[in-house]
Design a protein around this motif. Structure first.
Motif, PDB file in Angstrom:
ATOM      1  N   GLY A  65      -9.292  12.549 -20.803  1.00 53.46           N
ATOM      2  CA  GLY A  65     -10.480  12.022 -21.265  1.00 53.46           C
ATOM      3  C   GLY A  65     -11.371  11.943 -19.849  1.00 53.46           C
ATOM      4  O   GLY A  65     -12.474  12.300 -19.915  1.00 53.46           O
ATOM      5  N   LYS A  66     -10.663  11.962 -18.803  1.00 49.74           N
ATOM      6  CA  LYS A  66     -11.421  11.899 -17.535  1.00 49.74           C
ATOM      7  C   LYS A  66     -12.029  13.282 -17.056  1.00 49.74           C
ATOM      8  O   LYS A  66     -13.165  13.526 -16.669  1.00 49.74           O
ATOM      9  N   VAL A  67     -11.133  14.377 -17.615  1.00 50.59           N
ATOM     10  CA  VAL A  67     -11.564  15.748 -17.284  1.00 50.59           C
ATOM     11  C   VAL A  67     -12.735  16.057 -18.370  1.00 50.59           C
ATOM     12  O   VAL A  67     -13.660  16.671 -18.040  1.00 50.59           O
ATOM     13  N   ASP A  69     -14.725  14.012 -19.525  1.00 54.77           N
ATOM     14  CA  ASP A  69     -16.105  13.229 -18.954  1.00 54.77           C
ATOM     15  C   ASP A  69     -16.724  14.034 -17.973  1.00 54.77           C
ATOM     16  O   ASP A  69     -17.970  13.997 -18.073  1.00 54.77           O
ATOM     17  N   PHE A  70     -15.896  14.522 -17.051  1.00 59.00           N
ATOM     18  CA  PHE A  70     -16.326  15.301 -15.778  1.00 59.00           C
ATOM     19  C   PHE A  70     -17.113  16.306 -16.502  1.00 59.00           C
ATOM     20  O   PHE A  70     -18.289  16.970 -16.064  1.00 59.00           O
ATOM     21  N   GLY A  95      -6.194   5.245 -21.652  1.00 63.61           N
ATOM     22  CA  GLY A  95      -7.456   6.337 -21.743  1.00 63.61           C
ATOM     23  C   GLY A  95      -7.495   6.909 -22.981  1.00 63.61           C
ATOM     24  O   GLY A  95      -6.995   6.511 -24.114  1.00 63.61           O
ATOM     25  N   THR A  97      -7.736  11.029 -25.101  1.00 63.77           N
ATOM     26  CA  THR A  97      -7.392  12.506 -25.085  1.00 63.77           C
ATOM     27  C   THR A  97      -8.288  13.105 -25.986  1.00 63.77           C
ATOM     28  O   THR A  97      -8.580  12.796 -27.153  1.00 63.77           O
ATOM     29  N   CYS A 114     -13.278  22.888 -13.774  1.00 64.29           N
ATOM     30  CA  CYS A 114     -12.518  21.757 -13.524  1.00 64.29           C
ATOM     31  C   CYS A 114     -12.316  21.756 -12.085  1.00 64.29           C
ATOM     32  O   CYS A 114     -12.073  22.630 -11.464  1.00 64.29           O
ATOM     33  N   LEU A 117      -9.582  15.674  -9.784  1.00 62.14           N
ATOM     34  CA  LEU A 117     -10.229  14.350 -10.061  1.00 62.14           C
ATOM     35  C   LEU A 117      -9.395  13.847  -8.709  1.00 62.14           C
ATOM     36  O   LEU A 117      -8.100  13.633  -8.649  1.00 62.14           O
ATOM     37  N   GLN A 121     -10.054   6.518  -8.135  1.00 61.07           N
ATOM     38  CA  GLN A 121     -10.705   5.877  -9.257  1.00 61.07           C
ATOM     39  C   GLN A 121      -9.716   4.908 -10.097  1.00 61.07           C
ATOM     40  O   GLN A 121     -10.121   3.949 -10.609  1.00 61.07           O
ATOM     41  N   GLY A 122      -8.488   5.048 -10.189  1.00 62.83           N
ATOM     42  CA  GLY A 122      -7.379   4.511 -10.972  1.00 62.83           C
ATOM     43  C   GLY A 122      -6.961   3.373 -10.445  1.00 62.83           C
ATOM     44  O   GLY A 122      -6.996   3.139  -9.307  1.00 62.83           O
TER      45      GLY A 122
END
Length: 132
Positions: A65-67, A69-70, A95, A97, A114, A117, A121-122
Motif C-alpha cells: 500500500g505504501k508503494v 500511495d507513493f 496495511g 495490498t 518507485c 521508502l 514512517q513506521g
C-alpha cells in the motif's frame, strides 16, 4: 507425425487432397496434418510470424500500500495510471495490498518509478505483553 510421412502428406495436399482425408489415411489428427502443411496453406505468412514479437500476457502482482500511495502521488503515464486505478485492494494486517493486473512492461515502468521508502514512517514493533 513421422518425418518420412511428412513428404507424402505435403505432396498429397498440393495435389488437392483434403486435410480430413489425409488425417484418415495416415491415422493422425487433423492438427498434425495442418502442422505438416502449415507453410503451404494460403493464409500462412512465415515472415510475419517470425518477426512478430510474442504478445505479453497480463500478470497479476501484489503491491504494498505504501508503494501504491507513493505512485498515485507521482506523475504517471496513462497505462500506469489505468493499472493502478483498476487494482483491487486486498486487506491484510495493518496495511493494505493493491493487486494489479497488467502486462509486464507496465509493471517494469511502475518499478522504475518507485523509490525506496525510508523506514522512519513506521512504528517499531513492540511486544504486546511482557511476562515476568
Amino acid at each position: 507425425m513421422a518425418a518420412e510421412k511428412t513428404g507424402d502428406v505435403r505432396t498429397a495436399y498440393l495435389d488437392g487432397r483434403s486435410i480430413a482425408a489425409l488425417a484418415r489415411d495416415h491415422g493422425v489428427s487433423r492438427d498434425a496434418i495442418r502442422t505438416a502443411v502449415a507453410d503451404l496453406m494460403p493464409d500462412y505468412n512465415a515472415i510475419a510470424q517470425e518477426d512478430a514479437p510474442a504478445p505479453e500476457l497480463p500478470v497479476t502482482l501484489d503491491m504494498p500500500g505504501k508503494v501504491a500511495d507513493f505512485l498515485r502521488a507521482s506523475d504517471l503515464e496513462p497505462a500506469e495510471q489505468a493499472a493502478l486505478d483498476q487494482g483491487v485492494t486486498v486487506r491484510g494486517g495493518q496495511g493494505y495490498t493493491l493487486r494489479i493486473t497488467a502486462v509486464p512492461g507496465v509493471h517494469r515502468q511502475l518499478l522504475a518509478r518507485c523509490q525506496p521508502l525510508d523506514g522512519g514512517q513506521g512504528v517499531p514493533a513492540e511486544r504486546n505483553a511482557r511476562r515476568e
